[in-house]
Design a protein around this motif. Sequence first.
Motif, short mmCIF file in Angstrom:
data_model
loop_
_atom_site.label_atom_id
_atom_site.label_comp_id
_atom_site.label_asym_id
_atom_site.label_seq_id
_atom_site.Cartn_x
_atom_site.Cartn_y
_atom_site.Cartn_z
N PHE A 34 6.17 -105.95 6.27
CA PHE A 34 5.31 -107.01 5.76
C PHE A 34 5.56 -107.16 4.27
CE2 PHE A 34 2.95 -103.09 5.58
CZ PHE A 34 2.28 -103.12 4.37
N ARG A 35 5.25 -108.32 3.78
CA ARG A 35 5.50 -108.64 2.38
C ARG A 35 4.24 -108.40 1.55
NH1 ARG A 35 10.20 -111.51 1.67
NH2 ARG A 35 11.12 -112.32 3.57
N ALA A 39 2.18 -106.99 -7.75
CA ALA A 39 0.95 -106.29 -8.13
C ALA A 39 0.48 -105.39 -6.99
CB ALA A 39 -0.14 -107.30 -8.50
N GLU A 40 0.57 -105.88 -5.75
CA GLU A 40 0.16 -105.07 -4.60
C GLU A 40 1.09 -103.87 -4.44
OE1 GLU A 40 -1.79 -108.42 -1.62
OE2 GLU A 40 0.40 -108.25 -1.76
N LYS A 41 2.38 -104.08 -4.65
CA LYS A 41 3.35 -102.98 -4.55
C LYS A 41 3.05 -101.91 -5.59
CE LYS A 41 8.35 -102.10 -4.35
NZ LYS A 41 8.35 -100.78 -4.80
#
Length: 142
Positions: A34-35, A39-41
């Motif tokens: 999923f992508r 910022a989430e990474k």
Amino acid sequence: MQPDPRTNLNNELAQLLNNRIVEPDYKREITITFRVSSAEKTRLEQRCSGVVQSDYIRARLFDYPLPHPKLVIPEVNRQAIYELKKIGNNLNQQTRAINEAVKIGSQPLSSNVKEYLQTIKELAVLLEQTHASLSQPISDEE
């Protein structure tokens, strides 16, 4: 008054969600991708803090216990540990060879041989202690 079937279904669904512990299946054959945004990474990497990302996500999603962080050993320590293991293997081979020679009678168990075997044992203990100190995780305070 007859209970509403939708209420029963909602109650069952709520109960299932509350008890959503999934038994671990050790045959993990399916890949899910999923992508995420940068910022989430970054946030995921911060939260993982040494834990493998897939293990962290699985633990959070399925309520598994969070695994222990992986051990971070500096490259210089890894090289030293590698060399120490080689030295330890050589000492073990020498000890085995001497003990075998004494056992079959081709080498008498003289005081020199006993002293040498004792020195090898002491070296092996020192190697283990050094290996253990080099294998300590890096603390954030340093």
